[in-house]
Design a protein around this motif. Structure first.
Motif, PDB file in Angstrom:
ATOM      1  N   UNK A   1      -3.394  -5.597   3.681  1.00  0.00           N
ATOM      2  CA  UNK A   1      -2.172  -6.130   3.061  1.00  0.00           C
ATOM      3  C   UNK A   1      -0.976  -5.759   3.937  1.00  0.00           C
ATOM      4  N   UNK A   2      -0.198  -6.756   4.319  1.00  0.00           N
ATOM      5  CA  UNK A   2       1.027  -6.566   5.100  1.00  0.00           C
ATOM      6  C   UNK A   2       2.177  -7.123   4.279  1.00  0.00           C
ATOM      7  N   UNK A   3       3.145  -6.272   3.926  1.00  0.00           N
ATOM      8  CA  UNK A   3       4.191  -6.689   2.984  1.00  0.00           C
ATOM      9  C   UNK A   3       5.580  -6.545   3.597  1.00  0.00           C
ATOM     10  N   UNK A   4       6.588  -7.237   3.034  1.00  0.00           N
ATOM     11  CA  UNK A   4       7.938  -7.262   3.591  1.00  0.00           C
ATOM     12  C   UNK A   4       8.869  -6.240   2.930  1.00  0.00           C
ATOM     13  N   UNK A   5      10.126  -6.247   3.376  1.00  0.00           N
ATOM     14  CA  UNK A   5      11.115  -5.273   2.905  1.00  0.00           C
ATOM     15  C   UNK A   5      11.890  -5.726   1.682  1.00  0.00           C
ATOM     16  N   UNK A   6      11.919  -7.029   1.397  1.00  0.00           N
ATOM     17  CA  UNK A   6      12.914  -7.520   0.431  1.00  0.00           C
ATOM     18  C   UNK A   6      12.573  -7.210  -1.031  1.00  0.00           C
ATOM     19  N   UNK A   7      11.336  -7.434  -1.440  1.00  0.00           N
ATOM     20  CA  UNK A   7      10.833  -6.985  -2.736  1.00  0.00           C
ATOM     21  C   UNK A   7       9.624  -6.105  -2.443  1.00  0.00           C
ATOM     22  N   UNK A   8       9.848  -4.933  -1.865  1.00  0.00           N
ATOM     23  CA  UNK A   8       8.737  -4.169  -1.288  1.00  0.00           C
ATOM     24  C   UNK A   8       7.672  -3.735  -2.279  1.00  0.00           C
ATOM     25  N   UNK A   9       8.077  -3.340  -3.482  1.00  0.00           N
ATOM     26  CA  UNK A   9       7.093  -2.891  -4.465  1.00  0.00           C
ATOM     27  C   UNK A   9       6.301  -4.068  -5.009  1.00  0.00           C
ATOM     28  N   UNK A  10       6.997  -5.080  -5.494  1.00  0.00           N
ATOM     29  CA  UNK A  10       6.341  -6.225  -6.122  1.00  0.00           C
ATOM     30  C   UNK A  10       5.439  -6.973  -5.141  1.00  0.00           C
ATOM     31  N   UNK A  11       5.964  -7.236  -3.927  1.00  0.00           N
ATOM     32  CA  UNK A  11       5.214  -8.057  -2.981  1.00  0.00           C
ATOM     33  C   UNK A  11       4.084  -7.286  -2.305  1.00  0.00           C
ATOM     34  N   UNK A  12       4.031  -5.981  -2.505  1.00  0.00           N
ATOM     35  CA  UNK A  12       2.874  -5.193  -2.078  1.00  0.00           C
ATOM     36  C   UNK A  12       1.850  -5.104  -3.200  1.00  0.00           C
ATOM     37  N   UNK A  13       2.317  -4.760  -4.389  1.00  0.00           N
ATOM     38  CA  UNK A  13       1.409  -4.445  -5.491  1.00  0.00           C
ATOM     39  C   UNK A  13       0.638  -5.654  -5.981  1.00  0.00           C
ATOM     40  N   UNK A  14       1.229  -6.836  -5.885  1.00  0.00           N
ATOM     41  CA  UNK A  14       0.512  -8.005  -6.414  1.00  0.00           C
ATOM     42  C   UNK A  14      -0.757  -8.293  -5.612  1.00  0.00           C
ATOM     43  N   UNK A  15      -0.731  -8.036  -4.293  1.00  0.00           N
ATOM     44  CA  UNK A  15      -1.936  -8.226  -3.482  1.00  0.00           C
ATOM     45  C   UNK A  15      -2.881  -7.042  -3.609  1.00  0.00           C
ATOM     46  N   UNK A  16      -2.328  -5.842  -3.622  1.00  0.00           N
ATOM     47  CA  UNK A  16      -3.156  -4.634  -3.687  1.00  0.00           C
ATOM     48  C   UNK A  16      -3.926  -4.571  -5.000  1.00  0.00           C
ATOM     49  N   UNK A  17      -3.236  -4.776  -6.118  1.00  0.00           N
ATOM     50  CA  UNK A  17      -3.874  -4.641  -7.426  1.00  0.00           C
ATOM     51  C   UNK A  17      -5.001  -5.649  -7.615  1.00  0.00           C
ATOM     52  N   UNK A  18      -4.769  -6.902  -7.210  1.00  0.00           N
ATOM     53  CA  UNK A  18      -5.805  -7.923  -7.364  1.00  0.00           C
ATOM     54  C   UNK A  18      -7.030  -7.598  -6.514  1.00  0.00           C
ATOM     55  N   UNK A  19      -6.787  -7.148  -5.283  1.00  0.00           N
ATOM     56  CA  UNK A  19      -7.909  -6.799  -4.408  1.00  0.00           C
ATOM     57  C   UNK A  19      -8.728  -5.650  -4.985  1.00  0.00           C
ATOM     58  N   UNK A  20      -8.047  -4.631  -5.489  1.00  0.00           N
ATOM     59  CA  UNK A  20      -8.742  -3.490  -6.083  1.00  0.00           C
ATOM     60  C   UNK A  20      -9.528  -3.903  -7.326  1.00  0.00           C
ATOM     61  N   UNK A  21      -8.953  -4.779  -8.127  1.00  0.00           N
ATOM     62  CA  UNK A  21      -9.600  -5.182  -9.376  1.00  0.00           C
ATOM     63  C   UNK A  21     -10.978  -5.787  -9.145  1.00  0.00           C
ATOM     64  N   UNK A  22     -11.129  -6.501  -8.029  1.00  0.00           N
ATOM     65  CA  UNK A  22     -12.385  -7.187  -7.766  1.00  0.00           C
ATOM     66  C   UNK A  22     -13.345  -6.382  -6.899  1.00  0.00           C
ATOM     67  N   UNK A  23     -13.049  -5.091  -6.719  1.00  0.00           N
ATOM     68  CA  UNK A  23     -13.996  -4.231  -6.020  1.00  0.00           C
ATOM     69  C   UNK A  23     -13.777  -4.087  -4.538  1.00  0.00           C
ATOM     70  N   UNK A  24     -12.648  -4.576  -4.034  1.00  0.00           N
ATOM     71  CA  UNK A  24     -12.325  -4.394  -2.626  1.00  0.00           C
ATOM     72  C   UNK A  24     -11.634  -3.052  -2.410  1.00  0.00           C
ATOM     73  N   UNK A  25     -11.709  -2.527  -1.210  1.00  0.00           N
ATOM     74  CA  UNK A  25     -10.819  -1.456  -0.773  1.00  0.00           C
ATOM     75  C   UNK A  25      -9.662  -2.102  -0.019  1.00  0.00           C
ATOM     76  N   UNK A  26      -8.569  -1.378   0.127  1.00  0.00           N
ATOM     77  CA  UNK A  26      -7.350  -1.945   0.717  1.00  0.00           C
ATOM     78  C   UNK A  26      -6.800  -1.030   1.797  1.00  0.00           C
ATOM     79  N   UNK A  27      -6.463  -1.623   2.935  1.00  0.00           N
ATOM     80  CA  UNK A  27      -5.631  -0.965   3.948  1.00  0.00           C
ATOM     81  C   UNK A  27      -4.281  -1.672   3.896  1.00  0.00           C
ATOM     82  N   UNK A  28      -3.250  -0.911   3.559  1.00  0.00           N
ATOM     83  CA  UNK A  28      -1.931  -1.509   3.325  1.00  0.00           C
ATOM     84  C   UNK A  28      -0.921  -1.019   4.350  1.00  0.00           C
ATOM     85  N   UNK A  29      -0.208  -1.965   4.965  1.00  0.00           N
ATOM     86  CA  UNK A  29       0.865  -1.641   5.887  1.00  0.00           C
ATOM     87  C   UNK A  29       2.187  -2.159   5.315  1.00  0.00           C
TER      88      UNK A  29
END
Length: 362
Positions: A154-182
Motif C-alpha cells: 500500500x502506497x498512500x498520499x499526504x492529503x488524507x493520510x489516515x483515511x487513504x491508507x486505512x481503507x486499503x490496509x483494512x480491506x487487505x487484512x480482512x481477507x487474509x492478506x499481509x500488508x507492507x505499507x509505505x
C-alpha cells in the motif's frame, strides 16, 4: 485502552523507528517530520530504503500464511477492536494529524470518523461468503473461491493520510492478506504510525502489518519485490503511471486512484449564495489539496460575474495560518515545493490573461 488515556501513541515506543514485526530501526536511517505551518520538527521516524522494504516483505510473507488460516470471525474481531481504539483515542490523535498534515480540526476529525468506518466495513467483509457457484454447460458443478493475494503493498498520499491508507490496509487484512505499507514521507505519523499502533494494540499478529515510511526508492522497491503480489496506490497521475509501469512489468495486480480535474457547473437559475458557498467548499477544503477538489467552475455567462464577486468575497473571509490556533479556515500547503508549484500556476495564468482578484502570493 480507553478514551482517558492521553499517551496512546507513546512516542518513546516508535521514535526513530519503523514498524516491522516490532518497532525497529531501519537500514536507511531516520528522517525528521516537520509541521508545515511552523517548520518546527515534530519528531523523527525510521525511513525505509530498498533493503528495508525487502526485509518487510520477507517478514510479511512468513506471517501471512498463519493469518490467512485465522478464522474470519477472529480477523473481524481484531479489525473491530482497531476501529474502537481509533475512535476512543481520537482526542489525542486529532492534534497529531493537524500538526503533521496542516489539517484544520474538522478535517482531522473526519479522518478519525471515516477511518473507523472503513475498518468496520472491512471487518464485516471478513465474514462474507468467499465462494460462488458458476453456471455450467455440461451439468457439472463449478465452484469459485476467492483467496488472498498474499502480500499487498500500500502506497498512500499526504492529503488524507489516515483515511487513504486505512481503507486499503483494512480491506487487505480482512481477507487474509499481509500488508507492507509505505505512507508518504511527509505524513508518516497520520498515514502510518497511528495505524500501526491501533492494530498493534488490537492484537494483530506480529509481522502481518509492516509500516515503513519512505520515498520514491522505497515505492519502486515495493513494485519490484517478488514477495509483494499487489500494489494499491493513491496519489498523483504522474507517480501512478510510474507505479503501473514498474509493477506491470513484474506482473503484479495494480489498483490506482489518481488525481482529477473536477468541474462544478452553475446554471443561470442557481441560488448564487449557495453556489458560491459550495464552490468555496469544493475548491478550498484542505487548501485544495484533494483529488476531489473543485478545479474548474463552469458558470452561465448571465451569472458568471456575480458568482465571481461572491466567490471572491468568500475567499477574503477565509483566514489562513497555523491550524493549532483553531482560528483559521485554511492551514498550510504541505511543502515549499508545492507552494512554488502553485505560485507558478498563478503566474502562468496571469501571464495568459487571467485576472487576479484576490491573493496571488504565498
Amino acid at each position: 485502552m480507553n478514551n482517558q488515556n492521553q499517551n496512546f501513541l507513546d512516542t518513546e515506543r516508535w521514535q526513530g523507528r519503523a514498524f516491522f514485526a516490532d518497532w525497529q530501526t531501519t537500514a536507511a536511517g531516520v528522517m525528521d517530520v516537520t509541521d508545515p505551518a511552523t517548520g518546527a520538527v515534530i519528531v523523527s521516524v525510521g525511513v525505509g530504503g530498498a533493503a528495508d522494504i525487502a526485509r518487510a516483505a520477507t517478514e510479511a510473507r512468513a506471517a501471512q500464511k498463519i493469518w490467512a488460516k485465522t478464522l474470519p470471525t477472529e480477523r473481524a474481531r481484531i479489525l473491530s477492536k482497531a476501529a474502537d481504539l481509533l475512535e476512543q483515542n481520537g482526542t489525542e490523535l486529532i492534534p497529531w494529524i493537524m500538526r503533521e498534515s496542516g489539517s484544520i480540526y474538522p478535517k482531522a476529525s473526519i479522518e478519525i470518523e471515516h477511518g473507523a468506518l472503513f475498518i468496520r466495513h472491512a471487518a464485516s467483509l471478513a465474514t462474507a461468503p468467499m465462494g460462488m457457484m458458476i453456471p455450467s454447460m455440461d451439468g457439472r458443478a463449478n465452484y469459485a473461491k476467492r483467496v488472498p493475494h498474499g502480500i499487498v503493498g500500500v502506497i498512500s498520499p499526504f492529503n488524507f493520510p489516515l483515511v487513504l491508507s486505512i481503507r486499503s490496509i483494512a480491506a487487505a487484512l480482512a481477507f487474509g492478506n499481509a500488508v507492507v505499507h509505505k505512507p508518504d514521507p511527509r505524513t508518516p505519523i497520520s498515514g502510518g504510525i497511528i495505524i500501526a499502533r491501533i492494530f498493534e494494540e488490537a492484537g494483530l499478529p506480529k509481522g502481518v502489518l509492516q509500516v515503513v515510511p519512505g520515498g520514491a526508492d522505497a515505492g519502486e522497491a515495493m513494485c519490484t519485490d517478488a514477495n509483494i503480489a499487489m500494489i494499491s496506490f493513491t496519489g498523483s497521475a504522474r507517480a501512478g503511471s510510474k507505479v503501473a509501469e514498474i509493477a506491470g512489468k513484474h506482473f503484479k495486480k495494480i489498483q490506482l486512484e489518481l488525481g482529477g480535474k473536477n468541474s462544478l457547473i452553475v446554471l443561470d437559475d442557481a441560488d448564487l449564495d449557495i453556489a458560491a458557498s459550495n464552490s468555496a467548499w469544493g475548491a478550498f477544503l484542505h487548501q485544495g489539496q484533494i483529488c476531489m477538489a473543485t478545479g474548474l467552475i463552469l458558470a452561465d455567462e448571465k451569472i458568471a460575474e456575480a458568482l465571481t464577486a461572491k466567490l471572491v468575497m468568500k475567499a477574503s473571509h477565509l483566514p489562513a495560518g497555523d491550524p493549532s490556533t483553531n482560528q483559521v479556515a485554511l492551514g498550510p500547503i504541505i511543502s515549499d515545493s508545492q507552494v512554488a508549484s502553485i505560485q507558478a500556476i498563478v503566474e502562468d495564468a496571469v501571464a495568459k490573461g487571467a485576472k487576479l482578484l484576490i491573493g496571488g502570493n504565498p
